[in-house]
Design an enzyme around this catalytic site. Structure first.
Site, mmCIF file in Angstrom:
data_model
loop_
_atom_site.group_PDB
_atom_site.id
_atom_site.type_symbol
_atom_site.label_atom_id
_atom_site.label_comp_id
_atom_site.label_asym_id
_atom_site.label_seq_id
_atom_site.Cartn_x
_atom_site.Cartn_y
_atom_site.Cartn_z
ATOM 1 N N ASP A 118 0.906 -1.084 0.192
ATOM 2 C CA ASP A 118 -0.087 -0.016 0.025
ATOM 3 C C ASP A 118 0.791 1.282 0.020
ATOM 4 O O ASP A 118 1.913 1.203 0.407
ATOM 5 C CB ASP A 118 -0.940 0.025 1.332
ATOM 6 C CG ASP A 118 -2.083 0.849 1.111
ATOM 7 O OD1 ASP A 118 -2.578 1.256 -0.044
ATOM 8 O OD2 ASP A 118 -2.848 1.135 1.951
ATOM 9 N N ASN A 164 -11.126 -2.358 -5.400
ATOM 10 C CA ASN A 164 -10.352 -1.692 -6.117
ATOM 11 C C ASN A 164 -11.062 -0.969 -7.342
ATOM 12 O O ASN A 164 -10.620 0.010 -8.177
ATOM 13 C CB ASN A 164 -8.890 -1.882 -6.513
ATOM 14 C CG ASN A 164 -7.916 -1.733 -5.182
ATOM 15 O OD1 ASN A 164 -7.065 -2.883 -5.006
ATOM 16 N ND2 ASN A 164 -8.222 -1.094 -4.436
HETATM 17 C C1 IPE Z 1 -5.657 -2.957 -0.313
HETATM 18 O O1 IPE Z 1 -5.357 -1.328 -0.379
HETATM 19 C C2 IPE Z 1 -5.326 -3.383 -1.517
HETATM 20 C C3 IPE Z 1 -4.067 -3.473 -2.160
HETATM 21 C C4 IPE Z 1 -3.203 -3.297 -1.645
HETATM 22 C C5 IPE Z 1 -4.269 -3.999 -3.514
HETATM 23 P P1 IPE Z 1 -6.250 -0.304 -0.636
HETATM 24 O O2 IPE Z 1 -5.619 0.973 -0.483
HETATM 25 O O3 IPE Z 1 -7.078 -0.634 -1.465
HETATM 26 O O4 IPE Z 1 -7.018 -0.393 0.975
HETATM 27 P P2 IPE Z 1 -8.169 0.815 1.561
HETATM 28 O O5 IPE Z 1 -9.074 1.117 0.549
HETATM 29 O O6 IPE Z 1 -7.178 1.844 1.960
HETATM 30 O O7 IPE Z 1 -8.585 -0.065 2.774
HETATM 31 C C1 IPE Z 2 -1.718 0.280 -3.585
HETATM 32 O O1 IPE Z 2 -1.394 1.630 -3.278
HETATM 33 C C2 IPE Z 2 -1.823 -0.261 -4.626
HETATM 34 C C3 IPE Z 2 -3.259 -0.849 -4.941
HETATM 35 C C4 IPE Z 2 -4.275 -0.819 -4.064
HETATM 36 C C5 IPE Z 2 -3.507 -1.137 -6.297
HETATM 37 P P1 IPE Z 2 -2.604 2.421 -3.438
HETATM 38 O O2 IPE Z 2 -2.919 3.076 -4.809
HETATM 39 O O3 IPE Z 2 -3.821 2.202 -2.706
HETATM 40 O O4 IPE Z 2 -1.881 3.961 -2.556
HETATM 41 P P2 IPE Z 2 -2.424 4.791 -1.695
HETATM 42 O O5 IPE Z 2 -3.037 3.965 -0.218
HETATM 43 O O6 IPE Z 2 -3.632 5.635 -2.321
HETATM 44 O O7 IPE Z 2 -1.525 5.765 -1.118
HETATM 45 MG MG MG Z 3 -4.027 2.302 -0.286
#
Ligand code: IPE
Ligand code: IPE
Ligand code: MG
Length: 263
Positions: free
Chosen positions: A31, A79
């Protein structure tokens, strides 16, 4: 590049690690890609792009460490709520990763599997997943498992439905349904549960990841954003893991109470 040799005990020791205290299976919630990019005034996708370098480094290091499995959360079933442009860029990154990493996966002898509703992905990606899984089918190294369009509640719901159908067909009796029955109907059937769950970017939540499987996983959270995550952070997580007292509801065998119980 040829297959890299796993670390010797001496090399592990030099890293502050010991083989008998290593995790067997690590699951990672990768993340913070978006925040990494935003902090640098870059578009979010740049964070995802850089995150691929972290994936490469961590996969190779886990393989050198002799892990049995590494499971990476690449894309959750939630997502899809993201903007269309981010989604299409994420999907094209995934496709490229599959095409470009296939050779390295095989050079390192990694086994490879994807969990999640892959049938909802673009057919071109489904095809690349199939080719990668098939090309790695004879490998005997670490299992690299990617969670793509994965959601734990959906996985458990599907398992319940499949078991209910078997009950309806008379294949199993409700009294025979055990934890093992449930586990064997999950997408992770046959895989060990994660010993260690790592989440980057300092979010204190699970986000629908492996809810059943992490019942007794040790959790390690870092404020490091995923694109900055490298061997150093992985080693730190493993060192902290090695110092944890895993009890699984019992007592530590070396504790006074445990000793007096068994005497
Ligand atoms: C979890 O991260 C999913 C992945 C890392 C692929 P998110 O960024 O989607 O999670 P939330 O929405 O902050 O809980
Ligand atoms: C994790 O990074 C990757 C996916 C969920 C695909 P994020 O895109 O969630 O990054 P933040 O949480 O917005 O920084
Ligand atoms: Mg995230």
């Amino acid at each position: 590049m040829s297959r890299e040799l796993p670390y010797s005990d001496a090399q592990l020791e030099a890293l502050g690690l010991a083989r008998d205290r290593l995790a067997r299976h690590i699951a990672i919630i990768m993340d913070g890609n978006g925040r990494w990019a935003q902090q640098r005034g870059m578009p979010r996708i740049e964070g995802h792009r850089r995150g691929v370098n972290s994936v490469r480094a961590v996969v190779e290091e886990c393989s050198r460490l002799g892990l049995e499995q590494l499971t990476l959360y690449c894309f959750s079933s939630e997502n899809w709520k993201r903007p269309k442009l981010e989604l299409s860029l994420l999907m094209s990154l995934l496709r490229r990763y599959l095409v470009e990493e296939r050779k390295r996966i095989n050079e390192q002898g990694l086994r490879f599997r994807v969990i999640g509703r892959t049938d909802e992905l673009d057919p071109a990606i489904q095809k690349e997943i199939r080719i990668t899984e098939e090309s790695a089918a004879e490998n005997d190294g670490m299992m690299l498992c990617l969670a793509v369009n994965y959601g734990s509640r959906m996985e458990i719901t599907d398992a319940v439905r499949a078991i209910a159908e078997k009950v309806q067909q008379g294949e199993i009796h409700p009294d025979e349904i055990s934890e093992q029955t449930v586990a064997s109907h999950l997408m992770t059937s046959g895989m060990p549960d994660p010993d260690l769950l790592i989440r980057t970017a300092n979010q204190l939540r699970i986000s629908n990841y492996l809810l059943w499987q992490i019942s007794y996983s040790e959790i390690w959270i870092t404020d490091c954003f995923w694109p900055d995550f490298r061997e150093e952070q992985l080693h730190q997580a493993l060192k902290d893991f090695a110092a944890r007292d895993r009890r699984f509801g019992g007592l530590n065998p070396s504790s006074d109470q445990a000793a007096s119980n068994s005497s």
